[in-house]
Design an enzyme around this catalytic site. Structure first.
Site, PDB file in Angstrom:
ATOM      1  N   ASN A  58       7.899  31.946 -12.304  1.00 59.07           N
ATOM      2  CA  ASN A  58       6.980  31.815 -11.168  1.00 59.07           C
ATOM      3  C   ASN A  58       7.517  32.529  -9.933  1.00 59.07           C
ATOM      4  OD1 ASN A  58       4.726  30.406 -12.121  1.00 59.07           O
ATOM      5  ND2 ASN A  58       5.727  28.417 -11.920  1.00 59.07           N
ATOM      6  N   HIS A 103       2.783  32.607  -8.934  1.00 59.11           N
ATOM      7  CA  HIS A 103       2.204  31.438  -9.594  1.00 59.11           C
ATOM      8  C   HIS A 103       0.942  31.763 -10.405  1.00 59.11           C
ATOM      9  CE1 HIS A 103       4.829  28.288  -8.053  1.00 59.11           C
ATOM     10  NE2 HIS A 103       4.891  28.991  -6.928  1.00 59.11           N
ATOM     11  N   ASP A 107       9.390  23.217 -24.206  1.00 57.32           N
ATOM     12  CA  ASP A 107       9.516  23.597 -22.799  1.00 57.32           C
ATOM     13  C   ASP A 107       9.700  25.115 -22.706  1.00 57.32           C
ATOM     14  OD1 ASP A 107      10.253  22.464 -19.895  1.00 57.32           O
ATOM     15  OD2 ASP A 107      11.601  24.133 -20.351  1.00 57.32           O
ATOM     16  N   ASP A 151       0.452  30.830 -14.237  1.00 53.57           N
ATOM     17  CA  ASP A 151      -0.691  30.151 -14.861  1.00 53.57           C
ATOM     18  C   ASP A 151      -1.157  30.921 -16.096  1.00 53.57           C
ATOM     19  OD1 ASP A 151      -0.600  28.248 -12.901  1.00 53.57           O
ATOM     20  OD2 ASP A 151      -2.319  29.011 -11.771  1.00 53.57           O
ATOM     21  N   GLU A 153       5.434  22.910 -17.408  1.00 52.27           N
ATOM     22  CA  GLU A 153       5.565  23.916 -18.461  1.00 52.27           C
ATOM     23  C   GLU A 153       5.913  23.300 -19.812  1.00 52.27           C
ATOM     24  OE1 GLU A 153       9.648  23.803 -16.373  1.00 52.27           O
ATOM     25  OE2 GLU A 153       7.537  23.471 -15.889  1.00 52.27           O
TER      26      GLU A 153
END
Length: 312
Positions: A193, A198, A185, A202, A229
């Site tokens: 983010n 965002h 994780d 990505d 994630e």
């Protein structure tokens, strides 16, 4: 010449004209001699070999792609001997050295005693059809690959992960080998983010996926995006200590990449937490228990302060 004979001669000429005006190439082989009794002049336009060069079955065989030759000849001879009409697709050699896809449709002619007397048929140029079929097959392959690929990161998706894990579990069960699983994780990814946006998030996911993929050394090991994630690694025939070493290599590679993360509670760089576990499927259980345990260990790593590996 009688009227009947004259009419028959006219009919034969008409039939021959009709046959030779079609795109299909008519032919006839005498079964006793395996020699061509007739082949349409269209053969020269299609393949470049003169009409007169088609003497016997050997000419047909020799002008066939080597990869197609054995099975086509065996199939056609067997079907002909059995008196069964049939068809076959194969690549025919042109006089210029290229290949054209042909569909040969064969009809078996018998005499009054029921014995095979001749083979008659038509050759069709199906090259364009084959090109269309190949494009369709390629499209189907690409769609299949996409259905097992995470659209954002390009690594395997959860669907493929579940399929591979099921197969590897069964394989480990049969062979008595260990199977390891890593759950990973990205730490404080929500804050990433919120801070960078965002789109940058990505990009971060794609970067992490690339780093993890480069850290996998064996062909059977699988990296997949588990969701959000989270990523997962399936490590067949790997004991716990070896799996922990793989996890440490991945963690170090992400650290070395020095991806900025100013909003993290852990570091000014992107870090990851991992849960690592190993099962011996021969002892029973199922792959779901492997995932659940790795998830619990991952949670423990995050509870203990993140940027670490918990293995059990």
């Amino acid at each position: 010449m009688t009227n009947d004979a004259t009419e028959m001669s006219i009919d034969t000429a008409v039939y021959k004209t009709l046959l030779e005006s079609t795109e299909a190439i008519p032919w006839k082989i005498d079964w006793a001699t395996l020699r061509f009794a007739y082949i349409g002049p269209q053969i020269e336009r299609l393949l470049g070999w003169s009409q007169g060069s088609w003497v016997g079955i050997d000419d047909w065989v020799e002008r066939m792609h080597p990869e197609d030759r054995s099975w086509v000849v065996d199939f056609c001879v067997a079907q002909s001997k059995a008196g069964v009409d049939h068809e076959a697709d194969y690549r025919a050699l042109t006089a210029e050295g290229n290949y054209v896809w042909i569909r040969d449709v064969v009809h078996v002619v018998r005499n009054d005693k029921g014995e095979v007397e001749a083979l008659v048929g038509f050759m069709f140029d199906i090259s364009e059809r084959k090109k269309s079929e190949e494009k369709l097959l390629q499209l189907q392959r690409e769609l299949q690959e996409l259905s097992y690929q995470d659209g954002l990161t390009g690594v395997a998706n959860r669907r493929l992960l579940d399929s591979v894990l099921e197969v590897e579990w069964a394989s480990a069960q049969r062979g008595g080998q260990p199977l390891s699983f890593i759950m990973l994780d990205i730490d404080c990814f929500k804050q990433y983010n919120d801070h960078y946006g965002h789109l940058a998030g990505d990009d971060c996911l794609r970067r992490v996926a690339q780093i993890l993929a480069a850290s996998i050394l064996r062909p059977r090991d699988l990296l997949a995006r588990f969701g959000g994630e989270e990523f997962a690694l399936v490590l067949p025939e790997t004991d716990l200590e070896s799996a922990r070493q793989v996890a440490e290599r991945c963690r170090a590679a992400i650290s070395d990449a020095s991806i900025p993360h100013r909003a993290s509670d852990v570091s000014h760089l992107v870090t990851v937490s991992m849960g690592v576990t190993t099962a011996n499927p021969a002892d029973g259980g199922g792959q779901a228990s492997l995932i659940e345990k790795a998830d619990r260990l991952l949670y423990r790593a995050k509870q203990n302060g993140r940027d670490q590996i918990v293995a059990d």
